[in-house]
Scaffold this active site. Structure first.
Site, PDB file in Angstrom:
ATOM      1  CG  ASN A 213      -1.930  -1.002   1.110  1.00  0.00           C
ATOM      2  OD1 ASN A 213      -2.608  -0.962   0.240  1.00  0.00           O
ATOM      3  ND2 ASN A 213      -1.827  -1.965   2.069  1.00  0.00           N
TER       4      ASN A 213
ATOM      5  NE  ARG B  77      -4.209   3.045   1.140  1.00  0.00           N
ATOM      6  CZ  ARG B  77      -4.601   2.274   1.944  1.00  0.00           C
ATOM      7  NH1 ARG B  77      -4.493   2.669   3.302  1.00  0.00           N
ATOM      8  NH2 ARG B  77      -5.291   1.239   1.857  1.00  0.00           N
TER       9      ARG B  77
END
Length: 711
Positions: free
Chosen positions: A295, A297
């Protein structure tokens, strides 16, 4: 790498993550700009930011996902950087590229890293080249349904279908039988196209009963990359995390070290810059681990990492985005910082008793756990809502994240449960009691559970509340609160809105406090578990004698109760049976047809009352004059507000039990509305694309022999 000015940051998000970013920016003296939709005009993040700008109507596609409007606000305000938070545009490479084109720093990884890790098939190929273990599967370009089905046969069932650009459980389906594959593929592709603009999927063998362990990684523009230890996120429901903790309990040291090295290798393989998370599946039998996804982020659960490291990850993001080096570049130094254990629980407006359907409504009462009431443990609450705010159908129904950090896991678990019980929420159903039961379950307390935890125990954890009888003392106190509220309203000349008191009809006998005449009414106890006829006798001295029936024998209790109303709300001072004195915070909801009482008791455990809103009683619905007759035809209703994605039947169609009728999209997920009995479709009330309210009649059925169907 030249240094970039980040004196003003726009947060391209909403809710608790926007508030979280604002908090760090304020600490660093950075000005903040918020954006908001019509639904968020009065939201907490709007009030906390230095500036705030409207960007469109409530649907995310017309506001928080509209990069052009967001970049226009950035240009008008002289914003030097944009923090995307998580969700929305946070992993959108086109948005990151547009920021660069407009000379605005995207506070996140570079575009090539987002592209590479955003495609699950590409990321798997990169991981293989970097010697990071991956699960067997199909990551090719042939998207023909029959070809994909053949690949699933080769991989062997059960298989996971995953949108290559997906995340957060959306665009993902588990398929256990070949005959279910094509329907699951169709649903997965449809959800992926709507959520990510691309319906390309990959297939993976489903590793049965794994642990979900992820590593927080950070990289900078100077070639440095480190990990900030792991998090265990194995308590999941529909691929959405429920409880997260750090470090992962019971993970062998050598496995932890190998996984950390693999996570850093994954980051370096794509030239990663900024905060990211490398997710692994860990076989609970062999402790083998496989790369799942990365991911690009900040994660929802990042606070547990902050708690055990003592680091501010948003501050790290800002420093790296400005061109600086990682504050700590030596892995050993980070490892030495690790201290204690942290657990996070996600508090949602949802109803576990109805399959965790998201709820909407007004937060009539919201009291969070006090930060200083748990001894040596540190309690943190990250939220984006306040009392009086509305939980709407347009966004995730999270109320807050509760994070508890302590010296060890046992203490953290103990204080997590204490903190959960100290919440006070009225106006919407919540998962608070469910979270308590999860965190108290012996398997979770032992540690090292698999992602099957809720599959194995979830139904029992939900039913546990129904099996727990409501103490008569709780019913008695609730009844007293209802009568006091009515009397107080009458004293002030207020007209209560209806059914519960104004139109209760034959359920009530004459009220005469001077003579102590009793009145009897039916109340529905906790969660609708049962209805009892309660007799309340109001004496001339202001006290009550309240009789609550039970299976064995009726319980009669003497209740002294008075209301005390302040700016903080209403508290009822109670003396039960002239022995037990305690205070109860009371929240009373009046509607046209019912009255609900929420009780939050203090120091009353010896009476059977719990400390939180586990006691909710509802007066019977009134019969109104002039009300139209209810149709005898079964009515299939919307289970929540949402958008009609597909209508699967037409008037005249004959349907069977469990046949899908309508697909409803709400809270970013699809919900299939089914019939639970056979019938013939007599009416379809809405078309695809229309917005419906909670309880709206979607489909009407004609059923032979009056067999009742329900959505």
């Amino acid at each position: 790498m030249s240094y970039r000015d980040l004196s003003k940051v726009l947060i391209a998000n909403r809710g608790e993550i926007a508030c979280r970013v604002i908090r760090t920016c304020r600490k660093l003296g950075i000005e903040t700009v918020a954006v908001f939709s019509d639904a968020d005009r009065h939201a907490m993040h709007v009030k906390q930011a230095d500036e705030a700008f409207h960007i469109g109507p409530p649907p995310a596609a017309e506001s928080y996902l509209d990069m052009h409007r967001i970049l226009d606000v950035a240009a008008r305000t002289g914003t030097s950087g944009i923090h995307p938070g998580y969700g929305f545009l946070s992993e959108n490479e086109h948005f990151a590229a547009a920021c660069a084109a407009n000379d605005v720093t995207f506070i996140g990884p570079p575009v090539p890293a987002i592209q590479a890790m955003g495609s699950k098939s590409t990321s798997k190929a990169i991981m293989i080249d970097a010697n990071v273990p991956v699960t067997p599967g199909y990551h090719g370009n042939n998207q023909d349904p029959e070809a994909l089905k053949a690949e699933a046969e080769r991989i062997k069932y059960p298989v996971l279908i995953k949108a290559t650009l997906g995340g957060g459980g959306k665009g993902m389906r588990l398929v256990e039988r070949p005959e279910d594959f094509l329907d699951a593929l169709d649903a997965c592709k449809r959800e992926a196209l709507k959520g990510f603009g691309d319906d390309t999927v990959l297939l993976e063998r489903f590793v049965q009963r794994p642990r979900h362990v992820e590593f927080q990684i950070f990289g900078d523009h100077h070639g440095n990359a480190v990990h900030l230890a792991e998090r265990d996120c194995s308590v999941q429901r529909r691929h959405q995390k429920v409880l997260e903790e750090a470090p992962a309990p019971g993970l062998p040291h050598d496995v932890r070290q190998s996984m950390g090295e693999a996570a850093v290798a994954a980051a370096k393989a794509v030239g990663y810059v900024g905060a990211g998370t490398v997710e692994f599946l860990v076989d609970t039998t062999t402790n083998e681990f496989f790369f799942c996804e990365m991911n690009t982020r900040l994660q929802v659960e990042h606070p547990v990492t902050e708690m055990i490291t003592g680091l501010d990850l948003v501050e790290w993001q800002l420093q790296v985005a400005a061109g600086g080096k990682l504050p700590i570049v030596e892995q050993a130094e980070i490892d030495d910082r690790l201290s204690g254990h942290a657990i996070e629980a996600r508090v949602y407006a949802e109803n576990p008793g109805t399959g965790f359907l998201p709820a909407t409504g007004n937060l009539r009462k919201l009291r969070e756990p006090p930060a200083d009431a748990f001894g040596d443990s540190t309690v943190r609450v990250d939220t984006g809502v306040a009392e009086g705010d509305n939980v709407t159908m347009f966004y995730d129904p999270m109320i807050s994240k509760l994070i508890v950090h302590s010296k060890d896991r046992a203490t953290a678990l103990r204080d997590l449960n204490l903190a959960l019980r100290s919440y006070q929420v009225a106006g919407v159903p919540t998962n608070l009691s469910f979270l308590e039961r999860c965190a108290s379950h012996p398997a979770f307390m032992e540690g090292g559970i698999s992602t099957s935890f809720l599959d194995d125990h979830g139904e029992a954890l939900v039913k546990e509340a129904d099996l727990s009888p409501t103490p008569p003392s709780a019913v008695a106190v609730a009844a007293a609160a209802m009568v006091l509220n009515r009397n107080e309203a009458s004293r002030r000349g207020l007209n209560l809105p209806g059914g519960a008191w104004g139109q209760i009809g034959a359920s009530w006998r004459a009220f005469d406090s001077a003579q102590g005449v009793a009145e009897t009414f039916a109340i529905e106890t906790d969660g609708g578990g049962s209805t009892v006829d309660v007799e309340v006798r109001h004496h001339s001295d202001g006290t009550f004698t309240i009789t609550v029936p039970s299976e064995d024998e009726a319980t009669t209790q003497h209740v002294e109760a008075t209301f005390k109303t302040t700016a903080e709300g209403t508290t009822m001072e109670v003396v039960l049976d002239k022995m037990h004195r305690f205070d109860v915070d009371v929240s009373i909801e009046e509607t046209q047809t019912e009255t609900s009482v929420h009780l939050f008791a203090h120091n009353a455990t010896d009476t059977g009352l719990g400390p939180r809103h586990v006691y909710n009683v509802v007066a019977p619905k009134a019969t109104f004059q002039g009300a139209s007759d209810v149709s005898s035809a079964p009515l299939i209703k919307a289970v929540m507000p949402g958008k009609i994605v597909r209508v699967l039947v037409e008037v005249g169609d004959v349907v069977e039990a469990d046949q899908p009728l309508v697909i409803l999209e709400a809270m970013k997920m699809e919900h299939v509305i089914k019939a639970n009995g056979p019938g013939c479709v007599s009416a379809v009330s809405f078309a695809e694309g229309e917005i419906v309210a909670d309880g709206a009649i979607l489909v009407e059925l004609e059923v032979a022999d009056e067999v009742e169907l329900a959505a």
